[in-house]
Design a protein around this motif. Structure first.
Motif, PDB file in Angstrom:
ATOM      1  N   UNK A 254      80.210  -1.809  29.339  1.00 57.51           N
ATOM      2  CA  UNK A 254      80.407  -0.081  29.818  1.00 57.51           C
ATOM      3  C   UNK A 254      79.518   0.615  28.901  1.00 57.51           C
ATOM      4  N   UNK A 255      80.355   1.304  27.709  1.00 52.32           N
ATOM      5  CA  UNK A 255      80.428   1.454  26.618  1.00 52.32           C
ATOM      6  C   UNK A 255      78.231   1.990  26.224  1.00 52.32           C
ATOM      7  N   UNK A 256      78.801  -0.106  25.845  1.00 49.64           N
ATOM      8  CA  UNK A 256      77.167   0.041  25.733  1.00 49.64           C
ATOM      9  C   UNK A 256      75.906   0.129  26.486  1.00 49.64           C
ATOM     10  N   UNK A 257      76.423   0.013  27.052  1.00 50.53           N
ATOM     11  CA  UNK A 257      75.487   0.796  28.393  1.00 50.53           C
ATOM     12  C   UNK A 257      74.852   2.098  28.603  1.00 50.53           C
ATOM     13  N   UNK A 258      75.911   2.716  28.920  1.00 50.62           N
ATOM     14  CA  UNK A 258      75.591   3.905  29.206  1.00 50.62           C
ATOM     15  C   UNK A 258      75.159   4.729  27.623  1.00 50.62           C
ATOM     16  N   UNK A 259      75.921   4.284  26.292  1.00 48.67           N
ATOM     17  CA  UNK A 259      75.300   4.881  24.945  1.00 48.67           C
ATOM     18  C   UNK A 259      73.655   4.467  25.319  1.00 48.67           C
ATOM     19  N   UNK A 260      73.743   3.270  25.706  1.00 45.88           N
ATOM     20  CA  UNK A 260      71.921   2.701  25.483  1.00 45.88           C
ATOM     21  C   UNK A 260      70.924   3.505  26.333  1.00 45.88           C
ATOM     22  N   UNK A 261      71.250   3.519  27.549  1.00 43.28           N
ATOM     23  CA  UNK A 261      70.719   4.765  28.323  1.00 43.28           C
ATOM     24  C   UNK A 261      70.670   6.286  28.013  1.00 43.28           C
ATOM     25  N   UNK A 262      71.414   6.357  27.456  1.00 42.73           N
ATOM     26  CA  UNK A 262      71.759   8.066  26.908  1.00 42.73           C
ATOM     27  C   UNK A 262      70.214   7.840  25.572  1.00 42.73           C
ATOM     28  N   UNK A 263      70.455   7.063  24.808  1.00 41.86           N
ATOM     29  CA  UNK A 263      69.395   6.851  24.307  1.00 41.86           C
ATOM     30  C   UNK A 263      68.190   6.857  24.757  1.00 41.86           C
ATOM     31  N   UNK A 264      67.274   6.484  25.855  1.00 43.54           N
ATOM     32  CA  UNK A 264      66.744   6.626  26.571  1.00 43.54           C
ATOM     33  C   UNK A 264      66.410   7.748  27.580  1.00 43.54           C
ATOM     34  N   UNK A 265      67.171   8.213  27.282  1.00 43.07           N
ATOM     35  CA  UNK A 265      67.309   9.898  27.929  1.00 43.07           C
ATOM     36  C   UNK A 265      67.365   9.508  29.856  1.00 43.07           C
ATOM     37  N   UNK A 266      68.192   8.391  30.460  1.00 44.37           N
ATOM     38  CA  UNK A 266      68.119   7.607  31.395  1.00 44.37           C
ATOM     39  C   UNK A 266      69.484   8.090  31.692  1.00 44.37           C
ATOM     40  N   UNK A 267      69.615   8.668  32.912  1.00 42.66           N
ATOM     41  CA  UNK A 267      70.446   9.181  33.372  1.00 42.66           C
ATOM     42  C   UNK A 267      70.990   8.266  33.917  1.00 42.66           C
ATOM     43  N   UNK A 268      72.411   8.133  34.169  1.00 41.31           N
ATOM     44  CA  UNK A 268      73.179   6.742  35.146  1.00 41.31           C
ATOM     45  C   UNK A 268      75.028   7.456  35.927  1.00 41.31           C
TER      46      UNK A 268
END
Length: 390
Positions: free
Chosen positions: A369-383
């Protein structure tokens, strides 16, 4: 056979087949900190059901115990050893082993799965044979892989093969664990192992509907099929044969579609029918099941309409496609960073599809979960805030 020498790793194999021998083995093993474990089982291949055939266990330093459950009325002393949290149990690809143990009433604790460890390190193929070849240049003989472990006495070749599955596991664990610690993924492995320990064995609901083409039948034919499946299952249990050896799956569905067929002709001209079922007594029992089930279907007004598929794909909208595209981008970046096979532990297509159609991000693993959230943030994708299931 009591002892045989496994020369390539200086390990002695000791066959355990009496309660006294089991007691001695458990006494010895209970003093160890780490044990390598493997089970040989039969899952509707030679006999009925999901059954334990053999247990291999070693501390990797002297004796490989091969426990024959067929001669042991009570495995509880060994199960208590497996439930001891102070002793690590090293297993390669533990899923089915854990499920079988749970089915038998044993909740194994402190599991270290070397197959999961290999996946975390992005092994394309994580079988024990592959890991041994790539890391230790050891090739193991898999000629006994399809062996019938129900047969007794066990052969020298079977004992050698069974021991091979555990005698190298301590070395494999040490090698993979060192690399996992080096890349900082030890918390991945710890969480994956704890999730494995929570696996529970459950019987499949409505197993007759899992047969090929069963979902395409009418409600009436499915009603017939359920009774035929139960009859076949009970006969398989009585004969200790896999149910599909009694009547092949395709033939069972065929009979459910055409229950008015000349049963005697059908039994004697359908391939794969077990000989016992062709006897007059069993033929009459099957005929009676069909007649009673047809009458019950009529009494209950079971519809002749087609059941159709129970899965209905949600409607695709601009929002569902946007969510799918965003999470697919996240997945691609995770694969780019960690590799394809490690990436599958973090995010899979099922999670992407569910998020796409529901807008809910359901996760079972904290590290993932943390990896998914961190990766999304790095791509400027809001989850959205993930829904972490227990």
């Amino acid at each position: 056979m009591e002892f045989t020498t496994l020369s390539n790793n200086n390990i002695k194999i000791k066959l355990v087949s009496t309660p006294e021998q089991l007691q001695e083995a458990v006494k010895d093993l209970s003093t160890k900190q780490e044990l390598a474990l493997d089970l040989e089982f039969d899952q509707n291949r030679f006999t009925y059901g999901f059954n334990l055939c053999l247990i291999q266990v070693t501390d990797g330093k002297g004796i490989c115990y091969i426990i024959d459950p067929f001669g042991l009325p009570d495995l509880q002393p060994f199960f208590l050893l497996l439930e001891n949290k102070a002793i690590m149990k090293i297993i390669h690809h533990s899923n089915n082993d854990i499920l079988l143990l749970d089915k038998m009433g044993c909740s194994i604790q402190n599991v270290m799965d070397t197959d999961v460890a290999a996946k975390i390190l992005n092994y394309e193929r994580s079988s024990l044979a592959t890991v041994l070849k790539e890391e230790f240049n050891i090739e193991i003989d898999k000629s006994q892989q399809s062996s019938n472990w129900n047969k007794r006495p066990l052969t020298e070749q079977q004992l050698q093969y069974a021991a091979i599955d555990v005698v190298y596991l301590h070395e494999v664990k040490d090698k993979l664990l060192a690399e996992i610690e080096r890349v900082g993924r030890l918390h991945w492995l710890e969480e994956e192992n704890r999730l494995l320990e929570r696996l529970k064995y459950t019987e499949v609901e409505n197993p007759h509907l899992r047969l090929r083409n069963a979902s395409r039948l009418t409600y009436y034919n499915q009603f017939i099929l359920k009774a035929l499946y139960s009859f076949r299952d009970n006969l398989g249990k009585n004969l200790n044969k896999p149910s599909s050896y009694i009547i092949p799956n395709d033939a069972l569905v065929e009979l459910a579609i055409n229950p008015d067929v000349d049963l005697h002709e059908w039994l004697n001209h359908t391939r794969g029918i077990h000989g016992r079922l062709k006897s007059p007594s069993y033929e009459n029992k099957l005929r009676e099941v069909i007649q009673k089930t047809k009458q019950a279907a009529e009494d209950q007004n079971i519809s002749h309409d087609y059941a159709g598929s129970q899965f209905k794909r949600p409607f695709r909208t601009a929002d569902t496609e946007k969510r799918k595209e965003e999470l697919t981008r996240v997945q691609a970046e995770i694969v780019n960073q960690f590799g394809e096979f490690a990436g599958r532990l973090i995010i899979n297509q099922s999670l992407i599809n569910e998020y796409s159609y529901t807008g809910k991000l359901k996760c079972t693993k904290q590290y993932a979960t943390q990896i998914v959230l961190d990766t999304a943030a790095s791509l400027e994708i809001s989850l959205p805030q993930p829904e972490v299931s227990n």
